[in-house]
Motif scaffolding. Structure first.
Motif, PDB file in Angstrom:
ATOM      1  N   MET A 259       0.635  -1.292  -0.354  1.00 51.01           N
ATOM      2  CA  MET A 259       0.339  -0.147   0.050  1.00 51.01           C
ATOM      3  C   MET A 259       0.719   1.206   0.357  1.00 51.01           C
ATOM      4  N   SER A 260       0.976   1.941  -0.235  1.00 48.72           N
ATOM      5  CA  SER A 260       0.511   3.227  -0.043  1.00 48.72           C
ATOM      6  C   SER A 260       0.387   4.477   0.546  1.00 48.72           C
ATOM      7  N   ILE A 261       1.545   5.594   1.149  1.00 53.84           N
ATOM      8  CA  ILE A 261       1.077   6.391   2.627  1.00 53.84           C
ATOM      9  C   ILE A 261       1.578   7.487   2.149  1.00 53.84           C
ATOM     10  N   GLU A 262       1.490   8.218   2.443  1.00 52.78           N
ATOM     11  CA  GLU A 262       1.502   9.831   3.028  1.00 52.78           C
ATOM     12  C   GLU A 262       2.303   9.471   3.825  1.00 52.78           C
ATOM     13  N   VAL A 263       3.375  10.353   4.043  1.00 52.69           N
ATOM     14  CA  VAL A 263       4.739  10.402   5.538  1.00 52.69           C
ATOM     15  C   VAL A 263       3.877  10.361   6.641  1.00 52.69           C
ATOM     16  N   PRO A 264       3.605   9.830   7.730  1.00 49.80           N
ATOM     17  CA  PRO A 264       3.375  10.126   8.653  1.00 49.80           C
ATOM     18  C   PRO A 264       4.285  11.627   9.437  1.00 49.80           C
ATOM     19  N   GLN A 265       3.476  12.731  10.035  1.00 49.82           N
ATOM     20  CA  GLN A 265       4.177  13.608  10.753  1.00 49.82           C
ATOM     21  C   GLN A 265       5.041  13.281  11.491  1.00 49.82           C
ATOM     22  N   ARG A 266       4.994  12.223  11.942  1.00 49.20           N
ATOM     23  CA  ARG A 266       5.912  12.121  12.764  1.00 49.20           C
ATOM     24  C   ARG A 266       7.380  11.608  12.057  1.00 49.20           C
ATOM     25  N   TRP A 267       7.850  11.004  10.721  1.00 50.30           N
ATOM     26  CA  TRP A 267       8.940  11.123  10.777  1.00 50.30           C
ATOM     27  C   TRP A 267       9.615  11.773   9.852  1.00 50.30           C
ATOM     28  N   VAL A 268       8.328  13.267   9.709  1.00 56.87           N
ATOM     29  CA  VAL A 268       8.933  13.778   8.676  1.00 56.87           C
ATOM     30  C   VAL A 268      10.282  14.776   9.007  1.00 56.87           C
ATOM     31  N   GLY A 269      11.098  14.970   8.511  1.00 55.09           N
ATOM     32  CA  GLY A 269      12.702  15.112   9.104  1.00 55.09           C
ATOM     33  C   GLY A 269      13.598  14.108   9.694  1.00 55.09           C
ATOM     34  N   ARG A 270      13.540  12.797   9.612  1.00 48.95           N
ATOM     35  CA  ARG A 270      14.114  11.784   9.652  1.00 48.95           C
ATOM     36  C   ARG A 270      14.144  11.108   8.308  1.00 48.95           C
ATOM     37  N   THR A 271      15.320  10.136   8.563  1.00 49.41           N
ATOM     38  CA  THR A 271      15.354   9.136   7.336  1.00 49.41           C
ATOM     39  C   THR A 271      15.206   7.357   7.629  1.00 49.41           C
ATOM     40  N   LEU A 272      14.479   7.245   6.178  1.00 50.22           N
ATOM     41  CA  LEU A 272      14.718   5.600   6.938  1.00 50.22           C
ATOM     42  C   LEU A 272      15.579   4.768   7.846  1.00 50.22           C
ATOM     43  N   ARG A 273      16.929   5.273   7.328  1.00 49.06           N
ATOM     44  CA  ARG A 273      17.552   4.478   8.491  1.00 49.06           C
ATOM     45  C   ARG A 273      17.683   4.555   9.595  1.00 49.06           C
ATOM     46  N   GLU A 274      17.139   5.551  10.235  1.00 51.77           N
ATOM     47  CA  GLU A 274      16.782   6.358  11.897  1.00 51.77           C
ATOM     48  C   GLU A 274      15.392   5.722  12.198  1.00 51.77           C
ATOM     49  N   ILE A 275      14.529   5.649  11.998  1.00 48.10           N
ATOM     50  CA  ILE A 275      12.434   5.059  11.317  1.00 48.10           C
ATOM     51  C   ILE A 275      13.036   3.323  12.026  1.00 48.10           C
ATOM     52  N   ASP A 276      14.190   2.854  10.916  1.00 41.02           N
ATOM     53  CA  ASP A 276      14.545   1.741  10.926  1.00 41.02           C
ATOM     54  C   ASP A 276      12.695   0.515  10.447  1.00 41.02           C
ATOM     55  N   CYS A 277      11.920   0.754   9.448  1.00 40.67           N
ATOM     56  CA  CYS A 277      10.306   0.179   9.540  1.00 40.67           C
ATOM     57  C   CYS A 277      10.933  -1.038   9.883  1.00 40.67           C
ATOM     58  N   ARG A 278      11.636  -1.779   8.943  1.00 37.79           N
ATOM     59  CA  ARG A 278      11.829  -3.118   9.337  1.00 37.79           C
ATOM     60  C   ARG A 278      11.298  -3.294  10.633  1.00 37.79           C
ATOM     61  N   ALA A 279      12.639  -3.346  11.261  1.00 33.83           N
ATOM     62  CA  ALA A 279      12.790  -3.524  12.662  1.00 33.83           C
ATOM     63  C   ALA A 279      10.964  -3.239  13.737  1.00 33.83           C
ATOM     64  N   ARG A 280      10.929  -2.228  13.333  1.00 34.79           N
ATOM     65  CA  ARG A 280      10.024  -1.201  14.223  1.00 34.79           C
ATOM     66  C   ARG A 280       8.563  -2.010  13.690  1.00 34.79           C
ATOM     67  N   TYR A 281       8.125  -1.947  12.950  1.00 33.48           N
ATOM     68  CA  TYR A 281       7.164  -2.351  12.341  1.00 33.48           C
ATOM     69  C   TYR A 281       6.621  -3.379  11.206  1.00 33.48           C
ATOM     70  N   GLY A 282       7.929  -3.940  11.415  1.00 36.26           N
ATOM     71  CA  GLY A 282       7.511  -5.293  10.155  1.00 36.26           C
ATOM     72  C   GLY A 282       7.310  -4.543   8.772  1.00 36.26           C
ATOM     73  N   VAL A 283       7.666  -4.058   8.441  1.00 38.67           N
ATOM     74  CA  VAL A 283       7.408  -3.433   7.613  1.00 38.67           C
ATOM     75  C   VAL A 283       8.803  -2.694   5.988  1.00 38.67           C
ATOM     76  N   ALA A 284       8.451  -3.423   4.312  1.00 44.18           N
ATOM     77  CA  ALA A 284       9.752  -2.549   4.072  1.00 44.18           C
ATOM     78  C   ALA A 284       9.333  -1.778   3.139  1.00 44.18           C
ATOM     79  N   VAL A 285      10.029  -0.503   2.902  1.00 48.33           N
ATOM     80  CA  VAL A 285       9.530   0.845   1.704  1.00 48.33           C
ATOM     81  C   VAL A 285      10.436   0.528   1.020  1.00 48.33           C
ATOM     82  N   LEU A 286       9.008  -0.196  -0.046  1.00 47.87           N
ATOM     83  CA  LEU A 286       9.558  -0.489  -1.509  1.00 47.87           C
ATOM     84  C   LEU A 286      10.089   0.861  -2.394  1.00 47.87           C
ATOM     85  N   ALA A 287       9.425   1.760  -2.220  1.00 43.70           N
ATOM     86  CA  ALA A 287       9.657   3.106  -3.200  1.00 43.70           C
ATOM     87  C   ALA A 287       8.426   4.247  -2.176  1.00 43.70           C
ATOM     88  N   VAL A 288       9.718   5.592  -2.858  1.00 47.47           N
ATOM     89  CA  VAL A 288       9.239   7.349  -2.558  1.00 47.47           C
ATOM     90  C   VAL A 288       8.778   7.742  -3.603  1.00 47.47           C
TER      91      VAL A 288
END
Length: 329
Positions: A259-288
């Motif tokens: 699915m595609s979502i608009e970047v959550p407000q809490r993620w703005v200004g942070r990098t994907l490496r800092e957020i670590d979606c796979r470890a924290r939520y179990g999801v992978a970012v395929l494209a931006v």
């Protein structure tokens, strides 16, 4: 060609700006460097070559400007350099295709089989042969208590064993199995899993708990990987990412959704490496999809070190629960 173009530009600048025109040789050298950078897509090589030829820092700034501009224009006109153009014409590209890059971002957790046929470590040989005869699998994990992985028993090893004249019927699975040559975790990418399985020449690989490498979670076969690759080629190769998101089935595998979502407000200004979606939520970012780009080609592979901006659209893949948590972040 580059030197002649630089000299011609110098003649033009002499007419238009006679008081600001330098010597003819410098224009020719800068033009040479620009042409070299454009054809080879190697601006640093051109800059260092000019410096070696002149031994002067005065040529550095003009060389930097012209080589960068020439590289930008040449890349727009032809993505391949003069060195790789011939290979591309033969179908040999040095750039990884989009489907392969996406496979690197799809975790094993979305593909591996959680229901599998296992052999208990104390099962005697007659029961093992009966199970193998009724099964279509070629590799069987041997497990002990609490699903602890003991080893792997392959059909090829059993076939060799059966051909022996003196066969002890009291042999148990733990006596016949081999230590697993390779194990994977749910967090490993499919691309890495395929390379490691190919290197070891394996058809089936146990998937284990990353926190306890002896706890068996499931099995991943080469057929599972090929099926995932074919789905990726069929969806990404034939259509653009936006078309894929509109037409793809909601469920990729048993638990896998995209699915595609608009970047959550809490993620703005942070990098994907800092957020670590796979470890924290179990999801992978395929494209931006960066803000301000309306065309379908605006989707790009995610840069883990680029800070996310308001309006960025993320293409996420994972379980329904993981996607729900990511959206609620």
């Amino acid at each position: 060609i580059g030197a002649m173009t630089g000299g011609s530009f110098r003649a033009l600048s002499t007419v238009l700006l006679p008081g600001l025109t330098g010597p003819r040789g410098s224009y020719a050298l800068v033009g040479l460097g620009a042409f070299l950078a454009a054809t080879t897509h190697a601006p640093l090589t051109a800059i260092f070559l000019l410096f070696e030829m002149t031994q002067s820092y005065a040529v550095a700034i003009p060389a930097l400007i012209t080589t960068i501009l020439s590289l930008m224009i040449a890349s727009r006109l032809e993505p391949e350099s003069i060195d790789t153009l011939g290979l591309t014409a033969e179908g040999k590209s040095l750039h990884a295709p989009a489907d392969r890059l996406v496979l690197e971002r799809i975790p094993v957790a979305t593909v591996y089989r959680r229901e599998f046929e296992a052999i208990r470590e104390h099962q005697p040989l007659p029961e093992i042969l009966r199970l193998v005869r009724q099964s279509r699998s070629a590799t069987f994990p041997v497990v002990g208590g609490a699903d602890q992985l003991v080893g792997v028993l392959s059909f090829a090893a059993l076939r060799t064993l059966v051909l022996e004249e003196k066969l002890d019927p009291h042999l148990e699975a733990r006596d016949l199995c081999d230590p697993p040559a390779l194990t994977l975790t749910p967090d490993d990418g499919l691309g890495e899993a395929f390379r490691r399985m190919e290197a070891e020449g394996l058809e089936d690989v146990p998937v284990v708990d990353p926190a306890n490498r002896r706890r068996l979670l499931g099995m991943l076969s080469r057929a599972d990987l090929i099926a995932a690759y074919n789905r990726t080629v069929a969806t990404l190769g034939a259509t653009s990412i936006p078309d894929w998101l509109r037409t793809v089935e909601p469920q990729w595998a048993d638990r896998y959704r995209v699915m595609s979502i608009e970047v959550p407000q809490r993620w703005v200004g942070r990098t994907l490496r800092e957020i670590d979606c796979r470890a924290r939520y179990g999801v992978a970012v395929l494209a931006v999809h960066p803000p301000g780009q309306q065309d379908e080609r605006g989707y790009e592979l995610p840069d883990p070190d680029r800070p996310l901006e308001p309006g960025d659209v993320l293409v996420l893949a994972g379980t329904a629960e993981g996607l729900r948590l990511a959206r609620a972040a």
